[in-house]
Design a protein around this motif. Structure first.
Motif, short mmCIF file in Angstrom:
data_model
loop_
_atom_site.label_atom_id
_atom_site.label_comp_id
_atom_site.label_asym_id
_atom_site.label_seq_id
_atom_site.Cartn_x
_atom_site.Cartn_y
_atom_site.Cartn_z
N TYR A 1 -9.62 0.52 -8.33
CA TYR A 1 -8.71 0.70 -8.96
C TYR A 1 -7.70 -0.75 -8.97
O TYR A 1 -7.85 -1.98 -7.33
CB TYR A 1 -7.87 1.62 -8.28
N ILE B 1 -1.76 -2.38 -5.35
CA ILE B 1 -0.59 -2.34 -5.63
C ILE B 1 -0.49 -2.85 -4.34
O ILE B 1 -0.92 -2.31 -2.98
CB ILE B 1 -0.49 -1.04 -4.95
N HIS C 1 2.61 2.92 -8.52
CA HIS C 1 1.74 2.29 -8.54
C HIS C 1 1.84 1.18 -9.45
O HIS C 1 1.70 0.66 -10.19
CB HIS C 1 0.63 3.51 -10.07
N ASP D 1 -1.80 -1.22 -1.60
CA ASP D 1 -2.55 -0.22 -1.66
C ASP D 1 -3.88 -0.02 -1.78
O ASP D 1 -3.46 -0.63 -3.75
CB ASP D 1 -2.26 0.90 -2.26
N ASP E 1 -9.81 3.58 -0.53
CA ASP E 1 -8.66 3.72 -1.35
C ASP E 1 -7.54 3.97 -0.01
O ASP E 1 -6.67 5.16 0.52
CB ASP E 1 -8.35 5.20 -1.91
N HIS F 1 -5.63 13.94 -2.83
CA HIS F 1 -6.18 13.65 -3.92
C HIS F 1 -7.97 13.32 -3.29
O HIS F 1 -8.37 12.96 -2.10
CB HIS F 1 -6.47 12.41 -5.02
N HIS G 1 -9.48 9.47 -8.17
CA HIS G 1 -9.44 10.51 -8.26
C HIS G 1 -10.40 11.12 -8.88
O HIS G 1 -10.94 11.67 -9.38
CB HIS G 1 -7.80 10.35 -9.12
N GLU H 1 -1.67 10.69 2.65
CA GLU H 1 -1.26 9.62 2.40
C GLU H 1 0.13 9.86 1.21
O GLU H 1 1.07 9.21 0.69
CB GLU H 1 -1.98 9.18 0.81
N GLU I 1 -2.09 5.60 4.29
CA GLU I 1 -3.42 6.24 3.43
C GLU I 1 -4.26 6.00 3.99
O GLU I 1 -4.53 4.57 4.35
CB GLU I 1 -3.08 6.01 2.11
#
Ligand code: GLY
Ligand code: MN
Length: 485
Positions: free
Chosen positions: A269, A272, A283, A300, A312, A397, A404, A428, A452
């Protein structure tokens, strides 16, 4: 390996010619192709066929397909890989197949479609460009000389241990037959081929999500590898701290991406990278800001491995290498919440147990800071939740091939369910004090902290797959000092 079958050299045009007569797949600035050139190009090439080893996911994917077919006996299930997405004009994003498609087939090539019908499982795939049409040297998306050689149908079949047919045969294969469900929203072309039944198709999406809730040993190994490479990416970022201070958040984004590409498939992803008050934007993926000593930096980031499983992980670091007293107090509060959350993860516990444990710690911490308008107990009451002004999001999650993961699972199987051995979830919690929040003292404004980790549910508790990255404030400082040299 045998010669390519003739079907491979008769790939149909993808679309009709453009209104101006250009061939599909070419652009206005491409030079003209006289017949003499085209004819010459079609001659004199070696056979590109090669022996392909079996992918180690092949037997696992076969077992997954068998379970999927059992859930829908007598029906036909269609799971497309999807195709390219435009970034600008004729430039696409790098292709990443749909998760469910790859989970049930192992295939990662574009435009393929998996069709499962009881014990008959067929992958319809786009073949290698033949050398007797123009595709291989003229088509920007599919031509071997533009985009790279695609595997032949035989090579895909050998790798995945699956019956593979030409994707051009798909419309006819779907034209008649049993009740057909489509994993929709992945391929507009495939969606158009089968009339939609919203309820039936949503049920297929639910089942393919729920089947991925529990990971097998191979998947856990993939996730562990993703976490391990993610650790290297975090370490790379700290090793380059002088450059980070010079170029800001962008330098970490690029540094982490380099590690993700070198040892994985990609980032799972958008990273961040939030320095200072950017850390309070959950985000924050612009990553355009400076990194200023004295502030905190929230990272992140997660590597997606070659088989598409992603980590993640979030760490919040003191830019100067040492937490101030205030930063340390807040950090340790978030860490205590995360630790309580991790301790709540075990088979048979509610999925929400980690969230509830973490929020209890944070709500009491916020009460101790004098921020809550009511007592911690009142704030924790489901009818209130006023503490969440500063915690904002859920604590966990599922994690897997999607960051996710299992997003279409029914609440009864996911958020309202109990954890089971083999599930992998994030823990997290965070605290976020917005820069313009008039209800907190000025010294807290613009501070964001999240920690996290990726946690596997084991037979008797849990295992933290991302534990290689330090969490305790003094360990973080020691780690930063060692890497910065
Ligand atoms: N890593 C971003 C998220 O979990 O939303
Ligand atoms: Mn997450």
């Amino acid at each position: 390996m045998s010669e390519q079958p003739s079907s491979e050299s008769t790939t149909p045009p993808r679309t009709d010619p453009e209104p101006d007569g250009r061939d599909p797949g070419t652009q206005s600035h491409d030079p003209a192709v006289p017949e003499a050139y085209a004819a010459f190009m079609r001659t004199g090439w070696a056979d590109p066929a090669r022996d392909v080893p079996r992918h180690d996911v092949a037997p696992l994917a076969a077992a997954r397909r068998a379970r999927l077919a059992e859930a829908f006996p007598g029906e036909r299930l269609v799971l497309p890989a999807g195709t390219f997405k435009v970034r600008s004009n004729d430039t696409d994003y790098r292709f990443r197949p749909d998760t469910a498609h790859t989970y049930f087939s192992g295939n990662q090539t574009t435009d393929a479609v998996l069709v499962v019908e009881d014990d008959r499982h067929v992958l319809y795939a786009r073949p290698r460009s033949g050398r007797d049409s123009d595709e291989f040297f003229r088509d920007r998306q599919y031509g071997a000389l533009w985009a790279g050689e695609r595997p032949s149908l035989e090579e895909v079949a050998a790798s995945l241990d699956l019956e593979v047919r030409h994707v051009a045969d798909l419309p006819e294969a779907l034209a008649a037959g049993p009740k057909t469900r489509v994993h929709r929203g992945v391929s507009a072309d495939v969606d158009r081929l089968v009339e939609g039944d919203d309820t039936a198709d949503a049920d297929l999406a639910r089942v393919v999500s729920e089947m991925r809730l529990v990971k097998d040993d191979w998947e856990v190994a993939q996730l562990q590898e993703a976490c391990d490479v993610t650790t290297l990416g975090f370490e790379d970022s700290v090793r380059e701290w002088d450059r980070v201070l010079e170029h800001g958040e962008r330098w970490i984004e690029g540094t982490f991406f380099r590690r993700a590409r070198a040892m994985g498939n990609d980032i799972g992803y958008d990273s961040i990278v939030g320095a200072g008050s950017h850390a309070t934007t959950l985000h924050w993926i612009d990553n355009t800001g400076p990194v200023v000593p004295g502030e905190l930096l929230l990272l992140d980031m997660g590597v997606e491995g070659r088989n598409l499983y992603t980590a993640d992980v979030t760490r919040t670091l003191p830019v100067s290498g040492t937490f101030t007293d205030l930063q340390r107090d807040l950090y340790e509060l978030v860490l205590a919440a995360q630790q309580r959350g991790i301790e709540a993860v075990r088979p048979g516990a509610a999925f929400l147990a980690a969230h509830e444990a973490a929020m209890e710690v944070l709500a009491h911490g916020l009460a101790d800071l004098g921020l809550l308008p009511v007592s911690a107990e009142e704030a924790l009451d489901p009818s209130s939740k006023v503490y969440a002004r500063w915690t904002l999001h859920g604590t966990s999650h599922m994690l897997g091939m999607d960051v996710h993961d299992c997003g279409r699972a029914a609440p009864e199987a996911y958020t309202k369910a109990e954890l089971a051995e083999g599930m992998v979830l994030t823990v997290e919690p965070g605290l976020y004090f917005q820069a313009d929040d008039l209800l907190v003292p000025e010294e807290l404004r613009g501070i964001g902290i999240r920690i996290e980790d990726d946690v596997l549910v084991t037979a008797d508790g849990s295992r933290n797959l991302s534990a290689a990255l330090p969490r305790a404030s003094h360990d973080v400082e020691e780690w930063m000092g060692r890497l910065r040299g």
